[in-house]
Design a protein around this motif. Structure first.
Motif, mmCIF file in Angstrom:
data_model
loop_
_atom_site.group_PDB
_atom_site.id
_atom_site.type_symbol
_atom_site.label_atom_id
_atom_site.label_comp_id
_atom_site.label_asym_id
_atom_site.label_seq_id
_atom_site.Cartn_x
_atom_site.Cartn_y
_atom_site.Cartn_z
ATOM 1 N N LEU A 9 4.116 -15.862 -28.431
ATOM 2 C CA LEU A 9 3.785 -14.567 -29.066
ATOM 3 C C LEU A 9 2.406 -14.393 -29.280
ATOM 4 O O LEU A 9 2.148 -13.139 -28.734
ATOM 5 N N SER A 10 1.618 -15.207 -29.575
ATOM 6 C CA SER A 10 0.392 -14.906 -29.928
ATOM 7 C C SER A 10 -0.626 -14.566 -28.799
ATOM 8 O O SER A 10 -1.141 -13.572 -28.448
ATOM 9 N N ILE A 11 -0.040 -15.014 -27.516
ATOM 10 C CA ILE A 11 -0.746 -14.993 -26.262
ATOM 11 C C ILE A 11 -0.392 -13.269 -25.776
ATOM 12 O O ILE A 11 -1.100 -12.702 -25.216
ATOM 13 N N GLN A 12 0.882 -13.013 -25.995
ATOM 14 C CA GLN A 12 1.457 -11.606 -25.744
ATOM 15 C C GLN A 12 0.398 -10.583 -26.418
ATOM 16 O O GLN A 12 0.019 -9.545 -25.757
ATOM 17 N N ILE B 171 -2.546 -9.748 -35.726
ATOM 18 C CA ILE B 171 -0.985 -10.069 -35.508
ATOM 19 C C ILE B 171 -1.007 -11.330 -34.714
ATOM 20 O O ILE B 171 -0.169 -12.287 -35.000
ATOM 21 N N GLY B 172 -1.765 -11.086 -33.698
ATOM 22 C CA GLY B 172 -1.992 -12.418 -32.728
ATOM 23 C C GLY B 172 -2.520 -13.761 -33.249
ATOM 24 O O GLY B 172 -1.811 -14.737 -33.129
ATOM 25 N N ARG B 173 -3.425 -13.695 -34.242
ATOM 26 C CA ARG B 173 -4.021 -14.625 -34.969
ATOM 27 C C ARG B 173 -3.083 -15.038 -36.009
ATOM 28 O O ARG B 173 -2.962 -16.462 -36.276
ATOM 29 N N TYR C 123 -1.448 -18.933 -36.206
ATOM 30 C CA TYR C 123 -1.694 -19.717 -37.235
ATOM 31 C C TYR C 123 0.037 -20.236 -37.567
ATOM 32 O O TYR C 123 0.066 -21.511 -37.872
ATOM 33 N N PHE C 124 1.056 -19.602 -37.348
ATOM 34 C CA PHE C 124 2.421 -20.216 -37.678
ATOM 35 C C PHE C 124 2.865 -20.799 -36.469
ATOM 36 O O PHE C 124 4.095 -20.799 -36.197
#
Length: 238
Positions: free
Chosen positions: A42-45, A30-32, A36-37
């Motif tokens: 959010l990815s860092i979280q 989900i982070g990746r 990508y988007f």
């Protein structure tokens, strides 16, 4: 009964471990996806959650470094690259990213060191060769830069970026005519490359090829109609 209970405990423990593994993998994915988007916060979280559970994994630090880089947290990105490479010294992307950070900070020697380490692992990596050449140009090692771009062009003869940087290196070496050939070749391969026409127009102007420079800026105006520099350079040429 005791044997049955011990077996049951073992099965439950194994199930919990498998579930935790699946959850971690899912959170990582989900982070990746968020990365990508371009949803970097959010990815860092999500990467933080993986790191809290499994701080011994290198990948979440590396991907978090990418997100931090795009958020202009250069120091944080560099620290995460350091941690990722301490855990796993074979992450080529981490060498590349840390090298780019060094380039951005004006530390071309450190950048070259990172790109070179990455190339020791994967000698044909185009991104590393490209960035290694940039570091070479910054350090005025023009022959080495040309050598790196020649390697790229052996794999991909139509790589416009490599051709353009060859031209830049040749300009720095004082060979304007060969550089102009490179910029012209790049513009022929990709007529939508604004960089190719920018360099070509500037060099044509410097060589007093004013009609050719004007044609370059006319084409560039179609590609970048909202760029004021195009109109300024075209006005100077006129």
């Amino acid at each position: 009964m005791k044997k049955y209970i011990l077996t049951l405990i073992a099965l439950v423990t194994t199930s919990i471990c498998c579930l935790a593994q699946l959850n971690t993998n899912r959170i990582m994915q989900i982070g990746r996806n968020a990365l990508y988007f371009e949803d970097y916060v959010l990815s860092i979280q999500y990467f933080n959650r993986v790191i809290n559970v499994k701080p011994y994994l290198a990948d979440p630090y590396y991907y978090r470094a990418i997100a931090k880089f795009y958020l202009d947290d250069i120091s944080g990105a560099n620290n995460d690259c350091d941690i990722a490479l301490d855990i796993n010294p074979f992450i080529i992307g981490a060498y590349n990213l840390r090298g780019i950070i060094h380039l951005r900070q004006g530390n071309s020697n450190e950048a070259l060191n990172d790109f070179s380490k990455g190339l020791e692992i994967e000698p044909d990596n185009i991104n590393l060769l490209m960035n290694c050449g940039i570091a070479n140009i910054n350090l005025k090692e023009y022959d080495k830069a040309l050598n790196n771009y020649d390697k790229i062009l052996r794999y991909d003869k139509r790589n416009v970026s490599a051709i353009l940087y060859r031209g830049i290196a040749l300009v720095q070496m004082g060979d304007s005519l060969k550089a102009l050939d490179e910029f012209s070749r790049a513009s022929q391969i990709n007529s939508s490359s604004a960089d190719a026409f920018t360099y070509k127009g500037m060099l044509n102007y410097q060589l007093k090829h004013f009609n050719e420079a004007l044609n370059d800026y006319n084409h560039l105006q179609e590609l970048r109609p909202m760029d004021p520099n195009v109109y300024i350079n075209r006005a100077i040429t006129r």
